[in-house]
Design a protein around this motif. Structure first.
Motif, PDB file in Angstrom:
ATOM      1  N   ASP A  20       0.832  -1.220   0.000  1.00 52.76           N
ATOM      2  CA  ASP A  20       0.000   0.000   0.000  1.00 52.76           C
ATOM      3  C   ASP A  20       0.862   1.265   0.000  1.00 52.76           C
ATOM      4  N   ALA A  21       2.031   1.203   0.659  1.00 50.82           N
ATOM      5  CA  ALA A  21       2.922   2.374   0.626  1.00 50.82           C
ATOM      6  C   ALA A  21       3.433   2.617  -0.794  1.00 50.82           C
ATOM      7  N   ASP A  22       3.743   1.527  -1.488  1.00 50.90           N
ATOM      8  CA  ASP A  22       4.229   1.663  -2.874  1.00 50.90           C
ATOM      9  C   ASP A  22       3.156   2.248  -3.802  1.00 50.90           C
ATOM     10  N   ARG A  23       1.902   2.041  -3.398  1.00 49.94           N
ATOM     11  CA  ARG A  23       0.804   2.562  -4.224  1.00 49.94           C
ATOM     12  C   ARG A  23       0.658   4.083  -4.100  1.00 49.94           C
ATOM     13  N   ILE A  24       1.200   4.606  -3.000  1.00 50.40           N
ATOM     14  CA  ILE A  24       1.098   6.063  -2.822  1.00 50.40           C
ATOM     15  C   ILE A  24       2.206   6.695  -3.660  1.00 50.40           C
ATOM     16  N   GLU A  25       1.817   7.188  -4.804  1.00 54.99           N
ATOM     17  CA  GLU A  25       2.833   7.710  -5.728  1.00 54.99           C
ATOM     18  C   GLU A  25       3.032   9.202  -5.500  1.00 54.99           C
ATOM     19  N   VAL A  26       4.230   9.518  -5.055  1.00 52.11           N
ATOM     20  CA  VAL A  26       4.573  10.924  -4.846  1.00 52.11           C
ATOM     21  C   VAL A  26       5.903  11.165  -5.547  1.00 52.11           C
ATOM     22  N   THR A  27       5.935  12.130  -6.414  1.00 48.81           N
ATOM     23  CA  THR A  27       7.198  12.458  -7.099  1.00 48.81           C
ATOM     24  C   THR A  27       7.457  13.956  -6.986  1.00 48.81           C
ATOM     25  N   VAL A  28       8.734  14.254  -6.927  1.00 52.50           N
ATOM     26  CA  VAL A  28       9.131  15.658  -6.882  1.00 52.50           C
ATOM     27  C   VAL A  28       8.922  16.253  -8.267  1.00 52.50           C
ATOM     28  N   SER A  29       8.163  17.318  -8.327  1.00 51.21           N
ATOM     29  CA  SER A  29       7.887  17.928  -9.635  1.00 51.21           C
ATOM     30  C   SER A  29       9.157  18.585 -10.187  1.00 51.21           C
ATOM     31  N   LEU A  75       9.856  21.835  -8.488  1.00 48.26           N
ATOM     32  CA  LEU A  75      10.458  21.675  -7.160  1.00 48.26           C
ATOM     33  C   LEU A  75      11.914  21.219  -7.276  1.00 48.26           C
ATOM     34  N   GLU A  76      12.161  20.356  -8.232  1.00 55.01           N
ATOM     35  CA  GLU A  76      13.527  19.871  -8.435  1.00 55.01           C
ATOM     36  C   GLU A  76      14.470  21.025  -8.775  1.00 55.01           C
ATOM     37  N   ARG A 107      14.003  24.105  -7.986  1.00 50.17           N
ATOM     38  CA  ARG A 107      14.099  24.923  -6.764  1.00 50.17           C
ATOM     39  C   ARG A 107      15.124  24.315  -5.801  1.00 50.17           C
ATOM     40  N   LEU A 108      15.051  22.990  -5.659  1.00 54.62           N
ATOM     41  CA  LEU A 108      15.971  22.303  -4.728  1.00 54.62           C
ATOM     42  C   LEU A 108      17.418  22.448  -5.214  1.00 54.62           C
ATOM     43  N   ASP A 109      17.628  22.245  -6.502  1.00 53.94           N
ATOM     44  CA  ASP A 109      18.996  22.346  -7.046  1.00 53.94           C
ATOM     45  C   ASP A 109      19.545  23.757  -6.860  1.00 53.94           C
TER      46      ASP A 109
END
Lengths: 180, 132
Positions: free
Chosen positions: B11-20, B23-24, B26-28
């Motif tokens: 179920d955790a694997d089903r929660i799909e969250v990716t850094v847009s 945002l990527e 911004r982070l860099d």
């Protein structure tokens, strides 16, 4: 292809590129975890940014005896706690379930998910311990370190979390059998 | 692997969250702007030599002794003027006791005679009892 140790050493020497490469594999997982600790998607993204900046800033104090992921999650947990309004922290475990970013994420997937039940049944700390154990595959010692708790506290609360979710899982299965 | 752990992982694997991408970027950008700080040098718990503690203890003891001596040192006493004996007799008011001397000789003599008489009676009684 550099190993994690080499990337850490390069980051400690001041290479932002090496640090970015080092944390690349953790970004999505960290953001997913932070959705369980923050009040909104935007907060989780801000906390992720603060976490990575703080981790890079203090990379020279990183002790290689720790797993890098444990150290990173510990910083993330602290930053997430600091991002919450003080009055909510004083009130304790008070969630806005309608706007819970994790529950919204689960609802978007339109499949039944046991983590949604966990969100309702467990308090924040037990939920975090369960998440780190089963979603992030951390050891009990690493969870205790990340949450800044004792190993015995972690074991007891993992057991409580398991018991609550086991009962929920059995009840769900009984209901689905009853309804065919 | 138990059923619950399997279910939670799945179920955790089903929660799909990716850094847009946004945002990527911004982070860099924020990482490029940051620099690592020098390692915080933790001061050792006991930075002072052992001799320091001995010296400070001895200094404390010496200071305490000095204070005690200064406080208790005998102060030079001022000489007091010689005391003049007070005229107590003159100070006490004279009371005019109007009393008569008691006549004690008569009754005491009578008492002595009575006792001697009792002794004689007792002696006589004893002699009669033992048949003398």
């Amino acid at each position: 292809m550099q190993t994690e140790t080499q990337l850490v050493e390069a980051a400690q020497a001041g290479s932002a590129d090496a640090f970015a490469e080092l944390v690349r594999g953790y970004r999505d997982r960290l953001l997913r975890f932070l959705l369980t600790r923050c009040a909104s998607d935007a907060d989780a993204e801000d906390v992720l940014q603060d976490t990575l900046i703080n981790a890079f800033r203090y990379i020279r104090s990183y002790d290689p005896r720790w797993r890098f992921s444990t150290w990173l999650y510990r910083i993330a947990i602290r930053n997430a706690a600091n991002s919450r309004p003080q009055e909510l922290l004083e009130l304790g475990d008070l969630r806005d379930e309608e706007n819970d970013p994790l529950l919204q994420c689960i609802a978007d997937s339109e499949t039944e998910n046991l983590w949604a039940s966990a969100r309702h049944l467990l308090n924040d700390e037990v939920f975090a311990a369960m998440w780190l154990r089963y979603a992030e595959d951390m050891s009990v010692n690493d969870i205790a370190t990340a949450l800044d708790r004792s190993v015995s506290w972690t074991k007891v609360n993992l057991m409580r979390g398991r018991r609550a979710l086991d009962a929920e899982l059995n009840a769900t299965e009984d209901r689905s059998k009853a309804y065919g | 692997m138990d059923k619950l752990a399997n279910r939670l992982r799945r179920d955790a694997d089903r929660i799909e969250v990716t850094v847009s991408e946004e945002l990527e970027r911004r982070l860099d950008a924020s990482l490029q702007a940051a620099t690592p700080q020098d390692e915080i040098v933790r001061r050792p718990k006991s930075g002072r030599p052992a001799l320091f503690w001995w010296a400070s203890s001895l200094t404390g003891i010496a200071a305490a002794a000095a204070v005690i001596v200064i406080v208790n040192i005998r102060q030079p006493q001022e000489e007091l003027p010689p005391a003049t004996p007070a005229n107590i007799v003159a100070a006490v008011p004279v009371i005019d006791w109007k009393t008569e001397s008691a006549m004690l000789t008569g009754p005491l003599q009578q008492e002595l005679e009575d006792l001697q008489s009792d002794i004689r009676k007792a002696e006589r009684q004893v002699r009669e009892d033992i048949g003398l």
